[in-house]
Design an enzyme around this catalytic site. Sequence first.
Site, PDB file in Angstrom:
ATOM      1  N   ASN A  88       0.816  -1.148  -0.135  1.00 54.33           N
ATOM      2  CA  ASN A  88      -0.077  -0.158   0.155  1.00 54.33           C
ATOM      3  C   ASN A  88       0.842   1.258   0.048  1.00 54.33           C
ATOM      4  O   ASN A  88       1.898   1.340   0.864  1.00 54.33           O
ATOM      5  CB  ASN A  88      -0.867   0.042   1.180  1.00 54.33           C
ATOM      6  CG  ASN A  88      -2.141  -1.083   1.308  1.00 54.33           C
ATOM      7  OD1 ASN A  88      -2.497  -1.425  -0.150  1.00 54.33           O
ATOM      8  ND2 ASN A  88      -2.379  -1.912   2.284  1.00 54.33           N
ATOM      9  N   HIS A 101       6.353  -1.216   3.718  1.00 49.76           N
ATOM     10  CA  HIS A 101       6.241  -2.610   3.768  1.00 49.76           C
ATOM     11  C   HIS A 101       5.596  -3.343   2.999  1.00 49.76           C
ATOM     12  O   HIS A 101       4.589  -2.873   2.331  1.00 49.76           O
ATOM     13  CB  HIS A 101       5.468  -2.651   5.473  1.00 49.76           C
ATOM     14  CG  HIS A 101       4.254  -2.027   5.513  1.00 49.76           C
ATOM     15  ND1 HIS A 101       4.040  -0.446   5.521  1.00 49.76           N
ATOM     16  CD2 HIS A 101       2.821  -2.463   5.266  1.00 49.76           C
ATOM     17  CE1 HIS A 101       3.015  -0.223   5.587  1.00 49.76           C
ATOM     18  NE2 HIS A 101       1.977  -1.358   5.460  1.00 49.76           N
TER      19      HIS A 101
HETATM   20  P1  AMP Z   1      -1.007  -0.470   5.672  1.00 47.98           P
HETATM   21  O1  AMP Z   1      -2.461  -0.228   5.878  1.00 47.98           O
HETATM   22  O2  AMP Z   1      -0.718  -0.980   4.433  1.00 47.98           O
HETATM   23  O3  AMP Z   1      -0.268   0.625   6.150  1.00 47.98           O
HETATM   24  O4  AMP Z   1      -0.836  -1.612   6.631  1.00 47.98           O
HETATM   25  C1  AMP Z   1      -0.437  -1.546   8.066  1.00 47.98           C
HETATM   26  C2  AMP Z   1      -0.450  -3.011   8.685  1.00 47.98           C
HETATM   27  O5  AMP Z   1       0.288  -2.959  10.057  1.00 47.98           O
HETATM   28  C3  AMP Z   1      -1.939  -3.369   8.935  1.00 47.98           C
HETATM   29  O6  AMP Z   1      -2.253  -4.475   8.381  1.00 47.98           O
HETATM   30  C4  AMP Z   1      -2.087  -3.347  10.564  1.00 47.98           C
HETATM   31  O7  AMP Z   1      -2.873  -4.598  11.026  1.00 47.98           O
HETATM   32  C5  AMP Z   1      -0.439  -3.588  10.976  1.00 47.98           C
HETATM   33  N1  AMP Z   1      -0.076  -3.231  12.171  1.00 47.98           N
HETATM   34  C6  AMP Z   1      -0.251  -2.201  12.999  1.00 47.98           C
HETATM   35  N2  AMP Z   1       0.167  -2.303  14.189  1.00 47.98           N
HETATM   36  C7  AMP Z   1       1.080  -3.496  14.241  1.00 47.98           C
HETATM   37  C8  AMP Z   1       1.710  -3.890  15.244  1.00 47.98           C
HETATM   38  N3  AMP Z   1       2.048  -3.495  16.313  1.00 47.98           N
HETATM   39  N4  AMP Z   1       2.334  -5.214  14.850  1.00 47.98           N
HETATM   40  C9  AMP Z   1       2.108  -6.010  13.647  1.00 47.98           C
HETATM   41  N5  AMP Z   1       1.153  -5.438  12.672  1.00 47.98           N
HETATM   42  C10 AMP Z   1       0.780  -4.105  12.878  1.00 47.98           C
END
Ligand code: AMP
Length: 116
Positions: A88, A101
């Site tokens: 994303n 990521h």
């Molecule tokens: P995005 O929307 O592509 O920025 O994805 C961010 C992702 O990070 C989401 O799928 C969340 O569920 C994940 N996320 C947020 N906080 C954490 C955390 N502390 N550990 C692991 N994943 C996380």
Amino acid sequence: MSDTCLFCRIAAGEIPATVVHETGTTLAFRDIGPKAPVHVLVIPKAHHANVGELAEADPALAGAVLAAAGAVAKAEGLTGDGYRIIFNTGPHSGQEVDHAHAHVLGGAPLGPMLCQ
Ligand code: AMP
Ligand code: ZN
């Protein structure tokens, strides 16, 4: 390293995560809110806001993130039935964490690429 960036803090070990793969420059850990049976995030340890900026600033590191994503898919047993890698990027994509990521998703049929 940004003190206010969630994924920089995970890379620094300041916030716990379930790590499944690590190299000198990348870290992979399970998403806290999985959207598929396997949902792993792969990050560069260095801070870049999104994958486009990462690829422009450090193409070798962008390649390392992709290689790590492939290694995670293999280790998670996804290569036979297939999987999806998502980066994303920016507001229209719904990017929530401004640290580049890859989402590695699999373990079941993933449905259409986009829900309209
Ligand atoms: P995005 O929307 O592509 O920025 O994805 C961010 C992702 O990070 C989401 O799928 C969340 O569920 C994940 N996320 C947020 N906080 C954490 C955390 N502390 N550990 C692991 N994943 C996380
Ligand atoms: Zn960061």
